[in-house]
Every structure is written in C-alpha cells, then in structure tokens.
Design a protein around this motif. Structure first.
Motif, short mmCIF file in Angstrom:
data_model
loop_
_atom_site.label_atom_id
_atom_site.label_comp_id
_atom_site.label_asym_id
_atom_site.label_seq_id
_atom_site.Cartn_x
_atom_site.Cartn_y
_atom_site.Cartn_z
N CYS A 98 -6.71 49.57 71.71
CA CYS A 98 -7.86 50.32 72.23
C CYS A 98 -7.56 51.81 72.07
O CYS A 98 -6.48 52.28 72.45
N VAL A 99 -8.52 52.57 71.52
CA VAL A 99 -8.33 54.01 71.29
C VAL A 99 -8.14 54.75 72.61
O VAL A 99 -7.38 55.71 72.70
N ALA A 100 -8.78 54.26 73.67
CA ALA A 100 -8.75 54.96 74.95
C ALA A 100 -7.45 54.73 75.72
O ALA A 100 -6.85 55.67 76.25
N CYS A 101 -7.00 53.46 75.81
CA CYS A 101 -5.84 53.16 76.66
C CYS A 101 -4.67 52.52 75.93
O CYS A 101 -3.59 52.37 76.49
N GLY A 102 -4.89 52.11 74.69
CA GLY A 102 -3.80 51.51 73.91
C GLY A 102 -3.61 50.03 74.14
O GLY A 102 -2.72 49.41 73.54
N HIS A 103 -4.40 49.41 75.01
CA HIS A 103 -4.29 47.98 75.28
C HIS A 103 -4.71 47.18 74.04
O HIS A 103 -5.66 47.56 73.34
N LEU A 104 -4.00 46.09 73.76
CA LEU A 104 -4.33 45.26 72.61
C LEU A 104 -5.54 44.39 72.92
O LEU A 104 -5.55 43.66 73.91
N VAL A 105 -6.54 44.47 72.05
CA VAL A 105 -7.76 43.69 72.23
C VAL A 105 -8.09 42.98 70.93
O VAL A 105 -7.63 43.35 69.85
N SER A 106 -8.91 41.94 71.02
CA SER A 106 -9.30 41.16 69.85
C SER A 106 -10.09 42.02 68.87
O SER A 106 -10.80 42.96 69.26
N LEU A 107 -9.97 41.69 67.59
CA LEU A 107 -10.74 42.41 66.57
C LEU A 107 -12.24 42.19 66.76
O LEU A 107 -13.06 42.97 66.27
#
Length: 296
Positions: A105-114
């Motif tokens: 995630c650009v905002a927090c860096g958390h990994l999210v699904s494509l």
C-alpha cells in the motif's frame, strides 16, 4: 539469512547427495564382485536415473524458492518439501497452497492483494495499473530453472525407459542359471531375511516371481571330503511349483530338485575342484520357504 541457508543447501547438500549415490554404487561394486554378468550400460542408466532425478528436484525446488520470495512465503520450507517429495507431488501441493502475490500500500506499506480496491490496514484506496498487474501475474519468473528441471526430467525418463526396455528384452544382462558369471534377476522376491553367518547361507522368503534365482558363492576347501548340506522346507507348494538347487563351477553344472525334502540333503562335492562354487536356487512358484545351505 534465507539466502545463506539456500546457498548452503545448494553448494553442500547436492554434492553430498551425489557423493552418497556414487558411494552406494562403489560399495555395491565391491560387495557383488563388480557388475559381472551385466553390461556396463545398466549401471550407467541406473545412475543416470538417480542423478537426473536429483537435478530435476533441485531445479524445481529452486524455482519454488524464488516464487515463495515473491509471495513472502517460507521459501526454504517449500523448497525442501518440493525436493524430497519429488516435483510431481511437491509442485502440486505448492500450487494448491501457495499465497497470492501482493503489493505494498502506497500510504502505509501494508501488503494487499493485487485485486484489492482498498487497503485492509489503513483504508486507503489502491491505485491499480491493470497492464502492469496482468503482466506481473502472467509473467513466468526464473524460467531457466523450469527449463533445466524439464530437461532433467526428460533425461531421467529416457534413462529409466532405456533400462526397463533393455532389462525386459534380456539384452546385456546374464540370466543363465548355468553360467559361471553372476546371474541377475529381472523379477522380484518377497523376502523375510537373508543372511550368511559362520558359512551358513540362510534364506527365508514368502514368495518370488517365477524363475527367480537366489544365489551365494561358497568355498570348497577339500573337494574329496567336503559335503554340501541343504535343509530346505517349502511351506506352500502350488501345482507344478518347484525349487531346484544348482551347483556351478566352471563347466561343471549339477542340479537337484529340493522341493519336497524329507530330510537334510547331503551332496558330495568330489566332482568339483577346490575353490569358489556358485550355489543357486531356482524358485518356480514355491512360497513360505526356509532354506539353510552350507559346506562342511
């Protein structure tokens, strides 16, 4: 840390396995008087099967390790599973269980699904670049590992096929029970145990394929006085089944039907010479058999 462990597995593990395979062949060579009675092609094909199988597993395990790194999975664990369960099983399990490729995630860096529209952690909207995502999902990485693994698999199957075809045709392998060379079996035996202790060859088996030849080399110290003793009990003897004792030394071949012995066979060896003699049992359908043979 993971890279170092992976390198240790590659640079130390694979050579050790190759050394163990080579050592097994060397030990068998000395134990069995070499590959007497067998074409050199057979041990080479067998060794080829093991070596190419090892390379195949190694290359596919390396690809799985790299794929896990893209998905933030435990690459070492999955690589080990793939290597030791063979790629046929390991890859199937891996593809069924592997994690989805994710992006930060650009905002927090958390990994999210494509495929995610919003971040699960901070709720920010995820900007998708469809073309890049599609290329990332479809592009095959480290294609070299897959190619080398596939080539190794083809070579392994080729060696295995060559061995099976050659063995089935009987070419290059001695199966003549009267031969003075080592006799090799195409079939198999269901053995309880086989041991040679204090000069006594003990063979205990449940069943064997028709025409199976069990054999042991013994020594005649004094042909004029030495006697071969054979105590053989066949628990199950179907119709037309038999077990025959063969004694082979040079051009001398003697055979005795020992299917229904009521007492220990005592066979004079005065027709033979001092030295090594091949003692063989030709098994034709008998089952649950215990045999004790020795020269005294």
């Amino acid at each position: 840390m993971n890279k170092n462990i992976g390198k240790i597995l590659v640079y130390i593990g694979i050579p050790i396995v190759l050394l163990m395979i080579a050592l097994r062949f060397v030990l068998y060579y000395f134990k069995s008087d070499g590959f007497n009675g067998m074409s050199l092609m057979f041990p080479l094909l067998i060794m080829g099967v093991f070596i190419f199988a090892l390379f195949m597993s190694g290359f596919f395990a390396a690809w799985v390790y790299q794929d896990c790194r893209k998905r933030n999975d435990d690459g070492i664990l999955w690589a080990i599973i793939t290597f030791f369960t063979t790629p046929f099983i390991g890859l199937l399990v891996y593809f069924l269980r592997r994690s989805e490729i994710k992006q930060s995630c650009v905002a927090c860096g958390h990994l999210v699904s494509l495929k995610a529209k919003y971040c699960e952690e901070c709720g920010s909207k995820i900007e998708h670049k469809e073309e890049i995502n599609n290329m990332e999902m479809k592009r095959t990485h480290h294609i070299g590992y897959i190619i080398m693994g596939t080539v190794s698999m083809i070579l392994m199957i080729t060696c295995l096929t060559g061995f099976i075809v050659s063995a089935a045709s009987g070419k290059g392998i001695n199966s003549d029970i009267t031969s003075n060379d080592k006799v090799w079996n195409i079939g198999g035996i269901s053995m309880n145990y086989e041991v040679v202790k204090d000069g006594v060859w003990t063979l205990d088996f449940k069943s064997a394929s028709d025409g199976f030849i069990a054999q042991e080399d013994m020594i005649i110290n004094n042909a004029e006085t030495d006697i071969l003793y054979a105590d053989i009990f066949c628990g199950t003897v179907p119709s037309n089944a038999s077990i025959t004792l063969y004694l082979v030394q040079g051009d001398i071949v003697k055979s005795v039907d020992v299917t229904n012995l009521s007492e220990t066979l005592e066979y004079s060896l005065d027709e033979f010479e001092n030295g090594k003699i091949h003692v063989r049992l030709l098994i034709e359908g008998v089952e649950d058999t215990i045999s004790k043979i020795y020269i005294k």
